[in-house]
Design a protein around this motif. Sequence first.
Motif, PDB file in Angstrom:
ATOM      1  N   THR A   1      -4.794  -1.335  -4.913  1.00 20.12           N
ATOM      2  CA  THR A   1      -4.433  -2.360  -3.929  1.00 20.12           C
ATOM      3  C   THR A   1      -4.105  -1.686  -2.605  1.00 20.12           C
ATOM      4  O   THR A   1      -3.558  -0.584  -2.574  1.00 20.12           O
ATOM      5  CB  THR A   1      -3.225  -3.177  -4.404  1.00 20.12           C
ATOM      6  N   THR A   2      -4.443  -2.375  -1.532  1.00 24.76           N
ATOM      7  CA  THR A   2      -4.159  -1.879  -0.185  1.00 24.76           C
ATOM      8  C   THR A   2      -3.270  -2.885   0.524  1.00 24.76           C
ATOM      9  O   THR A   2      -3.545  -4.099   0.505  1.00 24.76           O
ATOM     10  CB  THR A   2      -5.461  -1.673   0.602  1.00 24.76           C
ATOM     11  N   TRP A   3      -2.242  -2.358   1.171  1.00 26.94           N
ATOM     12  CA  TRP A   3      -1.253  -3.214   1.823  1.00 26.94           C
ATOM     13  C   TRP A   3      -1.195  -2.846   3.305  1.00 26.94           C
ATOM     14  O   TRP A   3      -1.284  -1.680   3.684  1.00 26.94           O
ATOM     15  CB  TRP A   3       0.122  -3.017   1.187  1.00 26.94           C
ATOM     16  N   SER A   4      -1.020  -3.851   4.124  1.00 28.92           N
ATOM     17  CA  SER A   4      -0.980  -3.670   5.575  1.00 28.92           C
ATOM     18  C   SER A   4       0.430  -3.926   6.084  1.00 28.92           C
ATOM     19  O   SER A   4       1.109  -4.849   5.622  1.00 28.92           O
ATOM     20  CB  SER A   4      -1.970  -4.627   6.246  1.00 28.92           C
ATOM     21  N   PHE A   5       0.843  -3.140   7.070  1.00 25.93           N
ATOM     22  CA  PHE A   5       2.174  -3.279   7.654  1.00 25.93           C
ATOM     23  C   PHE A   5       2.172  -2.591   9.012  1.00 25.93           C
ATOM     24  O   PHE A   5       1.242  -1.844   9.366  1.00 25.93           O
ATOM     25  CB  PHE A   5       3.242  -2.642   6.748  1.00 25.93           C
ATOM     26  N   ASP A   6       3.201  -2.809   9.786  1.00 25.50           N
ATOM     27  CA  ASP A   6       3.389  -2.114  11.061  1.00 25.50           C
ATOM     28  C   ASP A   6       4.860  -2.166  11.417  1.00 25.50           C
ATOM     29  O   ASP A   6       5.377  -3.197  11.835  1.00 25.50           O
ATOM     30  CB  ASP A   6       2.540  -2.750  12.167  1.00 25.50           C
ATOM     31  N   TYR A   7       5.543  -1.024  11.230  1.00 29.47           N
ATOM     32  CA  TYR A   7       6.980  -0.972  11.473  1.00 29.47           C
ATOM     33  C   TYR A   7       7.312  -0.547  12.911  1.00 29.47           C
ATOM     34  O   TYR A   7       8.487  -0.490  13.280  1.00 29.47           O
ATOM     35  CB  TYR A   7       7.641   0.008  10.510  1.00 29.47           C
ATOM     36  N   SER A   8       6.291  -0.223  13.696  1.00 25.65           N
ATOM     37  CA  SER A   8       6.548   0.229  15.066  1.00 25.65           C
ATOM     38  C   SER A   8       6.583  -0.920  16.064  1.00 25.65           C
ATOM     39  O   SER A   8       6.951  -0.724  17.220  1.00 25.65           O
ATOM     40  CB  SER A   8       5.477   1.238  15.490  1.00 25.65           C
ATOM     41  N   THR A   9       6.195  -2.114  15.629  1.00 26.18           N
ATOM     42  CA  THR A   9       6.182  -3.269  16.533  1.00 26.18           C
ATOM     43  C   THR A   9       7.497  -4.023  16.444  1.00 26.18           C
ATOM     44  O   THR A   9       8.287  -3.838  15.511  1.00 26.18           O
ATOM     45  CB  THR A   9       5.026  -4.211  16.169  1.00 26.18           C
ATOM     46  N   LYS A  10       7.716  -4.877  17.425  1.00 21.41           N
ATOM     47  CA  LYS A  10       8.889  -5.752  17.430  1.00 21.41           C
ATOM     48  C   LYS A  10       8.425  -7.182  17.620  1.00 21.41           C
ATOM     49  O   LYS A  10       7.801  -7.498  18.642  1.00 21.41           O
ATOM     50  CB  LYS A  10       9.853  -5.355  18.545  1.00 21.41           C
ATOM     51  N   PRO A  11       8.697  -8.084  16.683  1.00 18.66           N
ATOM     52  CA  PRO A  11       9.331  -7.805  15.392  1.00 18.66           C
ATOM     53  C   PRO A  11       8.401  -7.033  14.472  1.00 18.66           C
ATOM     54  O   PRO A  11       7.183  -7.045  14.667  1.00 18.66           O
ATOM     55  CB  PRO A  11       9.624  -9.198  14.847  1.00 18.66           C
ATOM     56  N   ILE A  12       8.991  -6.374  13.496  1.00 22.97           N
ATOM     57  CA  ILE A  12       8.193  -5.547  12.598  1.00 22.97           C
ATOM     58  C   ILE A  12       7.340  -6.427  11.695  1.00 22.97           C
ATOM     59  O   ILE A  12       7.669  -7.567  11.392  1.00 22.97           O
ATOM     60  CB  ILE A  12       9.098  -4.636  11.749  1.00 22.97           C
ATOM     61  N   LYS A  13       6.241  -5.858  11.276  1.00 26.39           N
ATOM     62  CA  LYS A  13       5.344  -6.543  10.346  1.00 26.39           C
ATOM     63  C   LYS A  13       5.530  -5.902   8.983  1.00 26.39           C
ATOM     64  O   LYS A  13       5.170  -4.744   8.766  1.00 26.39           O
ATOM     65  CB  LYS A  13       3.901  -6.402  10.815  1.00 26.39           C
ATOM     66  N   ARG A  14       6.079  -6.667   8.054  1.00 25.55           N
ATOM     67  CA  ARG A  14       6.318  -6.143   6.713  1.00 25.55           C
ATOM     68  C   ARG A  14       5.020  -6.143   5.914  1.00 25.55           C
ATOM     69  O   ARG A  14       4.036  -6.774   6.282  1.00 25.55           O
ATOM     70  CB  ARG A  14       7.402  -6.947   6.000  1.00 25.55           C
ATOM     71  N   ALA A  15       5.042  -5.389   4.798  1.00 21.62           N
ATOM     72  CA  ALA A  15       3.828  -5.158   4.023  1.00 21.62           C
ATOM     73  C   ALA A  15       3.309  -6.450   3.414  1.00 21.62           C
ATOM     74  O   ALA A  15       4.068  -7.263   2.883  1.00 21.62           O
ATOM     75  CB  ALA A  15       4.099  -4.126   2.931  1.00 21.62           C
ATOM     76  N   SER A  16       2.001  -6.623   3.493  1.00 25.81           N
ATOM     77  CA  SER A  16       1.309  -7.764   2.876  1.00 25.81           C
ATOM     78  C   SER A  16       0.013  -7.266   2.279  1.00 25.81           C
ATOM     79  O   SER A  16      -0.583  -6.286   2.765  1.00 25.81           O
ATOM     80  CB  SER A  16       1.041  -8.856   3.915  1.00 25.81           C
ATOM     81  N   LEU A  17      -0.444  -7.915   1.216  1.00 23.85           N
ATOM     82  CA  LEU A  17      -1.641  -7.489   0.507  1.00 23.85           C
ATOM     83  C   LEU A  17      -2.857  -7.639   1.402  1.00 23.85           C
ATOM     84  O   LEU A  17      -3.121  -8.710   1.954  1.00 23.85           O
ATOM     85  CB  LEU A  17      -1.812  -8.293  -0.783  1.00 23.85           C
ATOM     86  N   LEU A  18      -3.622  -6.562   1.531  1.00 26.72           N
ATOM     87  CA  LEU A  18      -4.817  -6.570   2.362  1.00 26.72           C
ATOM     88  C   LEU A  18      -6.086  -6.555   1.536  1.00 26.72           C
ATOM     89  O   LEU A  18      -7.060  -7.255   1.856  1.00 26.72           O
ATOM     90  CB  LEU A  18      -4.795  -5.348   3.296  1.00 26.72           C
ATOM     91  N   GLU A  19      -6.087  -5.800   0.454  1.00 24.49           N
ATOM     92  CA  GLU A  19      -7.309  -5.654  -0.340  1.00 24.49           C
ATOM     93  C   GLU A  19      -6.918  -5.300  -1.768  1.00 24.49           C
ATOM     94  O   GLU A  19      -5.931  -4.616  -2.011  1.00 24.49           O
ATOM     95  CB  GLU A  19      -8.192  -4.548   0.262  1.00 24.49           C
ATOM     96  N   ARG A  20      -7.757  -5.787  -2.697  1.00 27.14           N
ATOM     97  CA  ARG A  20      -7.520  -5.530  -4.120  1.00 27.14           C
ATOM     98  C   ARG A  20      -8.862  -5.208  -4.764  1.00 27.14           C
ATOM     99  O   ARG A  20      -9.784  -6.021  -4.724  1.00 27.14           O
ATOM    100  CB  ARG A  20      -6.874  -6.751  -4.769  1.00 27.14           C
ATOM    101  N   THR A  21      -8.976  -4.001  -5.283  1.00 30.97           N
ATOM    102  CA  THR A  21     -10.252  -3.559  -5.847  1.00 30.97           C
ATOM    103  C   THR A  21     -10.066  -3.135  -7.283  1.00 30.97           C
ATOM    104  O   THR A  21      -8.953  -2.839  -7.738  1.00 30.97           O
ATOM    105  CB  THR A  21     -10.817  -2.379  -5.031  1.00 30.97           C
ATOM    106  N   GLU A  22     -11.202  -3.084  -7.982  1.00 31.18           N
ATOM    107  CA  GLU A  22     -11.160  -2.681  -9.380  1.00 31.18           C
ATOM    108  C   GLU A  22     -11.142  -1.160  -9.484  1.00 31.18           C
ATOM    109  O   GLU A  22     -11.230  -0.440  -8.499  1.00 31.18           O
ATOM    110  CB  GLU A  22     -12.383  -3.251 -10.120  1.00 31.18           C
ATOM    111  N   SER A  23     -11.058  -0.699 -10.697  1.00 28.99           N
ATOM    112  CA  SER A  23     -10.902   0.730 -10.962  1.00 28.99           C
ATOM    113  C   SER A  23     -12.098   1.526 -10.467  1.00 28.99           C
ATOM    114  O   SER A  23     -13.240   1.100 -10.588  1.00 28.99           O
ATOM    115  CB  SER A  23     -10.723   0.944 -12.472  1.00 28.99           C
ATOM    116  N   GLY A  24     -11.810   2.686  -9.896  1.00 30.47           N
ATOM    117  CA  GLY A  24     -12.833   3.654  -9.552  1.00 30.47           C
ATOM    118  C   GLY A  24     -13.561   3.419  -8.261  1.00 30.47           C
ATOM    119  O   GLY A  24     -14.452   4.175  -7.894  1.00 30.47           O
ATOM    120  N   GLU A  25     -13.225   2.372  -7.512  1.00 36.52           N
ATOM    121  CA  GLU A  25     -13.955   2.087  -6.293  1.00 36.52           C
ATOM    122  C   GLU A  25     -13.374   2.805  -5.076  1.00 36.52           C
ATOM    123  O   GLU A  25     -14.026   2.896  -4.045  1.00 36.52           O
ATOM    124  CB  GLU A  25     -13.956   0.576  -6.019  1.00 36.52           C
ATOM    125  N   ARG A  26     -12.174   3.298  -5.167  1.00 36.72           N
ATOM    126  CA  ARG A  26     -11.540   3.927  -4.003  1.00 36.72           C
ATOM    127  C   ARG A  26     -10.542   4.983  -4.465  1.00 36.72           C
ATOM    128  O   ARG A  26      -9.650   4.682  -5.235  1.00 36.72           O
ATOM    129  CB  ARG A  26     -10.823   2.860  -3.172  1.00 36.72           C
TER     130      ARG A  26
END
Length: 1194
Positions: free
Chosen positions: A443-468
């Motif tokens: 699973t890949t999660w997106s976030f950005d703690y350097s911005t104001k307000p901060i962007k907390r982690a949210s699911l970006l991508e979900r892949t099956e085994s062995g693809e990444r």
Amino acid sequence: MRNLRSIRNDTLPIENISAIAYDLDDIVFSLGPTSDNPTITLKRLHGASPELTDAETITSWDVDPSDEVLDLHCFPDIRTISLVLAAGDIVTVRQEPLPGEDQIEIVGSVDAGIAAVAWSPDEELVAIVTKADTVLLMTRDFEPTASIALSPDDVRVSSHVSVGWGKKETQFKGRGAAKALRDPTMPEHVDEGSLSVLDDGKASLSWRGDGQYFAMNSILDANPRRRVVRVYTRDGVLESVSEPVNGLETGLSWKPSGQIIAGVQRTGEGLQIVFFERNGLRHGEFDLRLSKDEAERIGGSIRLSWNTDSSVLAVTLADRVQLWTTGNYHWYLKQELRLGDNGHPHMSWHSERPLKAIMSNRRQLRVLEYEFAVARGSVISPNDQGLVAVIDGKRLLMTPLRIANVPPPMAFDVVELPGSANGVSFNQTGTEITATHCTGEITTWSFDYSTKPIKRASLLERTESGERPCSDQLVLESPALGEVSLSSNGILTITGAQGLRIPGVTSYIVTPLHLIYTTSNHLLKFVHLGEASTLDIPLDEPEKDERCRNVERGAKIVTVMPSAYSLVLQMPRGNLETIYPRALVLAGVRQSINDRDYKKAFLICRAHRVDMNILHDHSPEQFMRDVALFLKQVKKVEYADLFLSSLSDEDVAQTMYKETLSLGPEQVLLNGHGGLSESLPVVGNKINRVCEAFLRELGLRSGSLQNIITAHVCKSPADLEAGLQLVSDLRKQQKQDELEAAVDHICFLADVNQLYETALGLYDLDVTLLVAQQSQKDPREYLPYLQGLHDMQPLRQKHAIDNDLKRYRKALSHLHAMDEFEELKTYMEKHELYSPAIDMYRYDNARLSELMRLFADFLSSRNRYKESGIAYEYVNDYKSASEAYRAAGSWQESLATAALVPVTDDELFGLATEIADSLEEVKDYPAAATIYVDYLDDLQGAVKLLCKGYQFAEATRLVALRRKPELLLSVIDPGLIEASAAMTEMLSEMRSQLKAQIPRLQELRLKKEQDPLAFVDGADGGDVDIPDNLSIAPTDASTTGTFMTRYTNRSDGTLATDATRKTHKNRRREERKRARGKKGTVYEEEYLVNSIARLVERLNAVSEDVSRLIEGLMRRAMRERALAVDTAMQEVTEICRSSLDEVFVAAGVPQKDGDDQGTRPWGGQGVLWESLVTAEARRDAPVIKTVERLSLLV
């Protein structure tokens, strides 16, 4: 903050594995028996690269198909394998049997069957629990040492009393709960020890890491039945029994470090790991985070296993193995390995490599190896946010340490994952994180703690085994490093630096500019990364080198933020500490100066308490050219003041902040830049040069009055007059607001009392009043004083001020300007200002003579007679001049001025006689003879004096000049005879002294070489004069260094003892003994050397007299006497010359500064110490003057 990173995960498909074990690095496993195959087969896999095809069969044999392998253990030292079967057989397999020995041997059998078995860590004992409720202890040869019967009465061994540490009842709940206080030793709920509904009824064993105790977990056959943990000593003595715990199950593992015993408890909500102390009391727990259904489905017969260094606890469930670690009293699930429903897994840790293990079930064998690693984000600016991710099962704990230093187990952002994570990694920009789950999903999660307000982690991508792929490390490439790796034994290997290996490393991190690592000596080190092919590893000198600093014991690197000049360490107990190492801070300062960003460099120095002088010293010429740019960037007045007030003449770039970056031969660091630059002339000291440069620039700016005053005051020495002159100008311009601010500021910068005196010296009473008002002076004192000065005439006022300020020369000049000559004379005599006063009246001859006479009287009163005589003669006072010259011993000047008085012939004769007598007393025979001839007309007396002074040639000349040949026989010849006799006697005494002292010195040095301590204790052993404060008691203790250390103050005695020895009285007594150099004392050698040195000096002093004497004797035909004197002189000279090297070069090796002699002791010991050091040190031999012999005597 560390995760378990997998560095090896090999899976081998092998059917029917019943037991596994390590044989050193090889893997030994057993196959069978099964219901279809009664055979047990032992096989070996080589650990380097195990492949199924490389498995070799050790042996096989048939057993009962219903039997089970309980334990498989290898003994590498004797090349045997031990198997314990549930039916009761104990089998030994010899891998290299001797002739006549069976490879397979059943060495024992337990008829009732075996329930559990465990070998001690030292492999000397084995504990066996039988199905007949007994415990057997056997040696490795299976010789019984103890047989213990289990009894329900065992629970009486321990009487548990809990004081409620950490319990809810003992916590403070506010004043309102005071009425509800209860005894904390009586918990609200008391466990009865009821059995779990899913208890398998088995027993388990576990040894403590040192092999002194073992624990057994079994069901107590009592009413009611319950499961207890018994603790036994190595000898089989029951030590304790655990307190009742409801739902306690079979799993048991004693932490190798010996602190706690881990067990499994089933509750109504799920499963948890509980801990016991050796005395049987509970010591905390943590939840396995399984739902009730999962606990029932996969939570049966849980097995526990600690790795060898107690850092990881493996929990083996029905279809998976979980690896747990702890920190800050929180348990983290770091790895979850799914094996499927193919039988209950087995887990075995390597005995020497803590994070290496093997596991198996009925279908497969896995070889695992891990390392602790921090999942961190980029360390390259501007993305160095200090991102760190911590895996905790289905929770991912993320913290940007640059924004929030949240201590674990808390986190800045908690991400709930769909499944347990085994690995995570950040992208280069620090806005995404990828997690690999135990199921293989990514699973890949997106976030950005350097911005104001901060962007907390949210699911970006979900892949099956062995693809990444997923890696928790961002790789930095450096030509100086190549590949960097840290082995489990603490060796940091750097392939790019000619195979550099650094031992004792506990953690490391690589940035674009530095390799940073911690060592087992609790040091944090920085290695510069440049274009150079070699790396400069700093020494363990945190006091001298900015690249090395002390850290807390066991601290390890979490991450580094180069743009924030900070580094985060984690302590052994789990807490975080952010530090700002000097290497990072100074690298930022230097880079900012090189970029001419002075504001940034200034703010870094200000924030991190770096000496502001580095702003100039790092690149002096560049800074002097950029003063205007510095003021433009800094802007704030107080910042410029702070820089100016921090200036010092020390070059901090060469002392405390010396550059440690090694550049190539063509990369010379000069003025902060690589390459060459033109040198600017350096005028004056640094402080004044910088202040003058600032004054030139500030003079072109408006609103910089405060900085101008600061620049004047910060000079060395402070230019207070210039600063006060600015205040005076403001007063004259009627700028009241600026005036008050200026006065306040200058009084803040400098000593107000010194400012008061300086303002007085400017003769500006208004400014003086302003300064006095800022001081602590009493207005009742300074107001009348200033008013009195105000009422005086200008010159009188200046004289009074300079007199009060003790500027007497200036005060004298004011009297001269007022033409107050009488007052000037009195003031001159009071303050001894004769030379300035004479200079003022150099064109007024009358007054000059009067002043010169006063000066002459003053010089005479101070016994400076020669200068006094010159002054008297200057004013033509020849009588006083003659007396002064006579007192000074200047006989020519005294007689000359006496003749100018003038005096009578009788008076001059008497004066000449007195002077001649005084010269004869001081043995100035030539001068006395001159007076006898010129003033007393006594030729015979003059000749006698010349003979006494060995001036025979001059005596003969005078006799011949005055035509008195009879004096040759009557005066000169007797003088020659008397002088030759005296000289011969003196040379004979010198020869006798040398013949006595040189052999004695040789004897002393021979004894010293043979036995130094005996020599120091007493050279002759009989009448020995040993210093009173020294002990001569014999000792067998070995000593180091020179024998002088025996008499130094390096003892472990009390302060009172040392203080008694270090008395002034003892020192004076020892100095007297040293001066006498009595025979047999430790001072004799030094005394003899000094005595011979003095003799050589005397010989050199009389050499010219001897030459003149020999020539005089030969001229008067006294060859035999001349030959006797010459022979005596040659003998003494030859003895001295032949013994110089032996006398003045010590036998010992010269000692160097800073050796083991230490510092000079006090008191009497100090005198002895000086004597011994003098004897040990080499001494330059004196030079013997060469006396040219007359060829008439050869």
